[in-house]
Design a protein around this motif. Structure first.
Motif, short mmCIF file in Angstrom:
data_model
loop_
_atom_site.label_atom_id
_atom_site.label_comp_id
_atom_site.label_asym_id
_atom_site.label_seq_id
_atom_site.Cartn_x
_atom_site.Cartn_y
_atom_site.Cartn_z
N ILE A 165 34.48 63.56 62.54
CA ILE A 165 35.44 61.91 62.38
C ILE A 165 35.53 61.90 60.63
O ILE A 165 34.79 62.33 59.68
CB ILE A 165 34.01 61.33 62.82
N GLN A 166 36.90 61.40 60.85
CA GLN A 166 37.59 60.83 59.75
C GLN A 166 37.28 59.19 59.09
O GLN A 166 37.68 59.02 59.49
CB GLN A 166 38.93 61.71 59.56
N VAL A 167 36.23 59.44 58.12
CA VAL A 167 35.49 58.08 58.27
C VAL A 167 36.66 57.04 57.32
O VAL A 167 36.60 56.53 57.03
CB VAL A 167 34.46 57.99 57.58
N ALA A 168 37.18 57.56 56.22
CA ALA A 168 38.19 57.39 55.28
C ALA A 168 38.95 57.88 54.28
O ALA A 168 38.30 59.56 54.10
CB ALA A 168 36.84 55.92 53.96
N GLY A 169 39.40 57.78 53.61
CA GLY A 169 40.55 58.32 53.09
C GLY A 169 41.81 59.14 54.08
O GLY A 169 41.94 58.80 55.05
N ARG A 170 42.71 59.62 53.66
CA ARG A 170 43.65 60.80 54.26
C ARG A 170 42.98 61.67 54.62
O ARG A 170 42.32 62.16 54.28
CB ARG A 170 44.82 60.48 53.03
N ASN A 171 43.87 62.25 56.53
CA ASN A 171 42.87 63.17 56.35
C ASN A 171 43.80 63.81 56.41
O ASN A 171 45.14 64.50 55.96
CB ASN A 171 43.35 63.04 58.50
N SER A 172 43.24 65.13 55.76
CA SER A 172 43.92 66.20 55.08
C SER A 172 44.82 66.96 56.45
O SER A 172 46.18 67.36 55.86
CB SER A 172 43.17 67.30 54.28
N TYR A 173 43.86 67.13 57.19
CA TYR A 173 44.85 68.05 58.79
C TYR A 173 45.89 67.31 59.78
O TYR A 173 46.41 67.49 60.21
CB TYR A 173 43.56 68.20 59.83
N THR A 174 46.42 66.10 57.96
CA THR A 174 47.11 65.87 58.90
C THR A 174 48.75 65.50 57.99
O THR A 174 49.67 65.12 58.26
CB THR A 174 47.44 63.66 59.06
N GLN A 175 48.41 66.39 56.57
CA GLN A 175 48.77 66.67 55.89
C GLN A 175 49.67 67.17 56.07
O GLN A 175 49.40 68.54 55.95
CB GLN A 175 48.48 66.09 54.45
N PRO A 176 50.54 68.02 56.53
CA PRO A 176 51.33 69.05 57.18
C PRO A 176 52.47 69.81 55.50
O PRO A 176 52.53 68.93 54.69
CB PRO A 176 52.87 68.80 57.63
N ASP A 177 52.10 71.01 55.40
CA ASP A 177 52.17 71.92 53.95
C ASP A 177 53.61 72.73 54.87
O ASP A 177 53.93 72.04 56.20
CB ASP A 177 51.67 73.21 53.77
N LEU A 178 53.77 73.59 53.94
CA LEU A 178 55.20 74.38 54.50
C LEU A 178 54.64 74.65 55.63
O LEU A 178 55.94 75.16 56.46
CB LEU A 178 55.53 75.59 53.30
N SER A 179 53.70 75.72 56.16
CA SER A 179 53.22 76.44 57.38
C SER A 179 52.72 75.10 58.41
O SER A 179 52.73 75.79 59.30
CB SER A 179 52.30 77.47 57.06
N ASN A 180 52.83 74.06 57.96
CA ASN A 180 52.50 73.32 59.12
C ASN A 180 50.86 73.42 59.00
O ASN A 180 50.34 72.79 60.73
CB ASN A 180 53.35 72.66 60.79
N VAL A 181 50.69 73.76 58.56
CA VAL A 181 48.45 73.94 58.35
C VAL A 181 48.84 72.50 59.08
O VAL A 181 47.97 71.54 58.07
CB VAL A 181 48.22 75.23 57.45
N GLY A 182 47.32 72.36 60.14
CA GLY A 182 46.31 71.17 60.06
C GLY A 182 47.43 70.87 61.29
O GLY A 182 46.28 70.31 61.91
N LEU A 183 47.75 70.55 62.08
CA LEU A 183 48.46 69.83 62.66
C LEU A 183 48.54 70.49 63.84
O LEU A 183 48.21 72.08 64.17
CB LEU A 183 50.45 69.94 62.91
N ASN A 184 48.11 69.74 64.74
CA ASN A 184 47.52 70.71 66.32
C ASN A 184 47.12 71.32 66.18
O ASN A 184 46.18 71.76 66.83
CB ASN A 184 49.00 71.85 66.68
#
Length: 874
Positions: free
Chosen positions: A664-683
């Motif tokens: 669970i992402q309790v607080a702050g920004r979720n890194s896995y919703t922040q895409p980089d060049l390769s979209n790592v974290g999405l899906n």
């Protein structure tokens, strides 16, 4: 009564007989009279003390020891055993002719030398030092080791002669390593070599065969006028090795005849000339050298092709190259007890060379990605520390890969050190350091396909061929960069990053048995990136600037991104093992909770992500404080991971392990919703406040069966997102494994359709010697892309096929103590639209090994045509 013994020593150089205490140790020995026994003892002692006499003495054991002065012979009769100079001679009767200095052994004769070689015969006639002589009805057995297995080497001949103490000549001899048939010893062995003369020279460690024929099941299959082979004591010897045979459409028919040159005990050279009827001579040389503190080898191969038209040209093949070749080298040197230096490098003229010319390359990674990886490294390791510095050079071999898009990494440095912290704080402190410098000449794009997508001209896109919708080359892919349609696997330019993490953790157990593990860390990163642009039309780097300018506000055309960041973290992990025992075994139920608090991850996507593109959220990463796979990305914000684990250990060896949990992402920004060049974290299943559920089940009712299941489920609907399940088993003569995998579509990562498949491997032992084996990989999702292609108006072969064959192999093997024979059929139809394609191929491989003598390998390609994927024109 015989005549009294006379004290003569001239005939007793052989018989250094030790008879002191014979009456006590061997009461069955009888003499003609007491005087004779005393005389023999005196003669033996005198002979042993002669000036210049050999130091070795002889021990004789027999039921009777008879001394006959009339014939000047001494006989050992009844279970005679003679021990001399490391050799043992056993027979029913042994006679020593003192006048002629000859030894005659008759009846169940058996001689064992100092190497353990056993010689059987009906009658032996030897000199007094056992070195020379004749043997009737000879059988010789010795032991050799081949690939860690002990084999018995067998010679047989109606008559043999030993000369010079180290050479045995077998007249009409046979050689084999096969055991005689227990039910019918007279039946011919599976294979044997028959020769008019077989000469075994122990000093040269060589066996020579004259007018020889190789027999299988008693039938001759090959005749060779003269050849030689090393004996069983040889590990390295100059000479020709077993030939290799070739037959392919592009190469023609050919044969390779390796020659091994044993230059010294610590270095050698192998020359392998190969003649190919269609392409000419292929030369190969391998040098191996062992030194006091390490070893290295170098192999070079090359050919001037006669018919270049057998291969495609340009980016699709090497048909425009007259000379093709490769250089490979590997080495390891131990600088001290803690440090070593080494390398494993390969350079090829083209990506197809090793495959086309059937050259085995240990550096080729035979996994999903086919790359030749070259590296040079320096490694140090202490009791609780580790250092590794190396460089990497990647050479892809898939058809759609472009060398300029591959990174050159030099250097990458890793250092890790851990030590215990004294005082009231206690616990363990660790330091982890990573430094990397990476360059890439060309930007590598990948296209994101969405159902119903159209290209720049408004035409619908065929999902079966979307990597080439832009550009004329297969490796260009997404030349016209658009963030919604493309992802960047690697950005052209140079990236330098240094990361250091200092962490502390301590485990504490309270009186209730609860396990509390507080931890803290601080990470420092310094990153810089210098983009490489191009103004050449058609090059991918033309659009690299578009990405940099669109992501980095104010970057303009001259500024390159660089930043430093500090990321502290504190957390606590809690476990409460609840243990119970029963008549079946022990049970452990363990709730687990973990919380980690950090600032938000910063500078996401401002520089390339090169080492953290592989992100899999499952049971193995649930309690990782940073679930990214590398250093270029790091988890930020406050995250709570929790789950429960149950373990059962049965008294009969049964084992069960179950685990389930969520993040669970309790607080702050979720890194896995922040895409980089390769979209790592999405899906990934982590790109939401409440992650998907992950679970694991391992069930092993006994040592012969194991079922492992891993799964990920949607956090709300519990729909299946990811599944891996498969048993491994051994049931009497059958052993094998099955793996079923299913991964839902990840469109933002370029996987527009569900991926699904089954891998099956098995081995069935038909009897003691025969077995069949095989494996297959079935692609169960290709029909999804095919259906989409048809919906877009494209033709799709096999669109209605539920499953397609990705790869398959099946083989039959015979193996006994002297022979290995195998036939294997391999078919490969793997096609992947992202990571390169492999055209359907079929081949037959045959291997026959006559153990201790040599082996023959043959391969035959059964494919009738080439394609853009393998570099062959036909």
């Amino acid at each position: 009564m015989g005549r009294p013994a006379r004290a003569r020593t001239s005939g007793l150089n052989l018989w250094r007989v030790i008879v002191a205490g014979v009456a006590v140790c061997l009461p069955a020995i009888a003499f003609s009279d007491v005087a004779q026994a005393q005389g023999l003892k005196q003669l033996a002692n005198q002979g042993a003390q002669q000036p210049g006499a050999p130091k070795s003495k002889m021990l004789v054991e027999a039921n009777q020891l008879v001394y006959d002065n009339d014939t000047n012979k001494v006989s050992a009769v009844g279970n005679a055993q003679i021990y001399y100079d490391g050799k043992t001679l056993e027979a029913d009767r042994v006679v020593y002719d003192r006048a002629n200095k000859r030894v005659y052994a008759e009846g169940n004769v058996r001689m064992t030398d100092e190497t353990g070689t056993v010689t059987h015969g009906d009658r032996f006639e030897l000199t007094d030092n056992f070195k020379d002589g004749f043997i009737d009805s000879l059988r010789v057995e010795s032991t050799t080791v081949v690939r860690g297995e002990q084999l018995k080497v067998r010679f047989a001949a109606p008559r043999a002669e030993r000369t010079a103490g180290d050479t045995t000549i077998f007249q009409r001899g046979t050689y084999t390593t096969c055991e005689p048939c227990a039910q019918n010893p007279e039946r011919p062995p599976l294979w044997q070599v028959k020769a008019t003369k077989i000469i075994h020279n122990k000093e040269e460690q060589t066996i020579y065969y004259e007018n020889a024929s190789v027999e299988l099941f008693g039938y001759p299959v090959a005749w060779i006028p003269y050849f030689w082979s090393p004996d069983n004591t040889v590990k390295r010897k100059t000479g020709f090795l077993a030939p290799r045979y070739y037959h392919t459409t592009a190469l023609g028919t050919g044969v390779a005849l390796p020659f091994f040159w044993n230059l010294a005990p610590n270095y050698d050279l192998t020359l392998t000339p190969t003649y190919l009827s269609r392409q000419g001579f292929l030369g190969s040389a391998e040098w191996r050298h062992r030194l006091l503190n390490g070893s290295y080898n170098i192999r070079a191969s090359g050919i001037f092709q006669q018919e270049k038209g057998a291969f495609l040209t340009g980016v699709y093949g090497p048909g425009d190259k007259e000379f093709r070749g490769s250089i490979e080298s590997a080495g390891t040197f131990y600088l001290s007890d803690h440090w070593r230096f080494g390398w494993d490098v390969t350079m090829q003229s083209d990506k197809w060379f090793n495959d086309h010319y059937r050259l085995q390359n240990p550096g080729l990674q035979q996994m999903y990605f086919r790359d030749v990886i070259s590296t040079i490294y320096l490694r140090g390791q202490g009791d609780r520390s580790f250092f590794d510095m190396r460089g990497y050079y990647f050479q892809p071999t898939s058809a759609s890969d472009w060398q300029k898009q591959q990174p050159v990494v030099a250097p990458v440095v890793d250092y890790n050190k851990r030590w215990n912290l004294a005082g009231p704080i206690g616990g363990e402190v660790g330091l982890d350091v990573n430094f990397v410098n990476l360059t890439r000449d060309q930007t590598q794009f990948a296209y994101i396909y969405r159902p119903g997508a159209v290209d720049a001209n408004g035409n619908k896109i065929n999902p079966l061929s979307f990597p080439t919708i832009y550009g004329s080359l297969p490796y260009e892919g997404c030349v016209k960069y658009n963030r919604s349609d493309c992802i960047i696997r690697g950005l052209a330019g140079q990236q330098t990053r240094a990361s250091a993490t200092l962490d502390w953790r301590r485990q504490m157990i309270d009186p209730l048995g609860q396990v509390w593990t507080p931890f803290a860390s601080v990470r420092l990163d310094a990153v810089s990136f210098s983009a490489k642009y191009s103004n050449t039309p058609g090059e991918a780097n033309t659009y690299a600037r578009m990405y940099v300018n669109s992501v980095i506000p104010g970057a303009g055309n001259s500024s390159d991104p660089a930043y430093a960041r500090v990321l502290p973290a504190v957390g606590m992990q809690y476990k409460f093992p609840l243990v119970a025992t029963s008549s079946w075994g022990s049970h452990v139920l363990e709730p687990i909770a973990q919380i980690v608090a950090r600032p938000n991850e910063s500078h996401v996507g401002e520089t390339p992500n090169n080492d953290a593109q592989s992100l899999v959220f499952d049971d193995t990463t649930l309690f990782e404080t940073n679930k990214f796979s590398g250093y270029d990305r790091v988890e930020g914000g406050v995250r709570f991971n929790y789950g429960a684990q149950y373990t059962f250990q049965g008294n009969n060896g049964a084992y069960v392990n179950l685990l389930a949990g969520q993040s669970i992402q309790v607080a702050g920004r979720n890194s896995y919703t922040q895409p980089d060049l390769s979209n790592v974290g999405l899906n990934s299943g982590l790109d939401k406040k409440y992650s998907d559920w992950v679970a694991r089940a391992i069930i092993a009712p006994g040592p012969n069966f194991n079922l492992t299941t891993r799964a990920r489920f949607d956090e709300k609907s519990f729909s299946l997102k990811r599944l891996e399940v498969g048993p491994s088993f051994t049931l009497d003569r059958l052993s094998g494994s099955v793996l079923y995998a299913r991964y839902e579509a990840q469109p933002e990562l370029g996987y527009a359709f569900r991926r699904e498949g089954v891998a099956i491997n098995g081995n069935l032992k038909l009897d003691t010697n025969w077995s069949i084996y095989g494996g297959t990989v079935l692609d169960l999702d290709r029909y999804l892309a095919a259906r989409e292609a048809i919906a877009q108006g494209y033709s799709a072969t096999g669109a209605n096929t539920r499953a397609s064959l990705s790869s398959m192999s099946v083989g039959l093997q015979y193996k006994d103590e002297c022979t290995i024979f195998s036939v294997q059929y391999v078919a490969n139809g793997f096609r992947d639209v992202y990571n390169g394609t492999t055209s359907p191929s079929r081949a037959l491989y045959v291997k026959l090994e006559l153990r201790s003598l040599g082996e023959v390998n043959f391969s035959q390609s059964l494919s009738t045509s080439g394609s853009l994927n393998d570099g062959l024109s036909k």
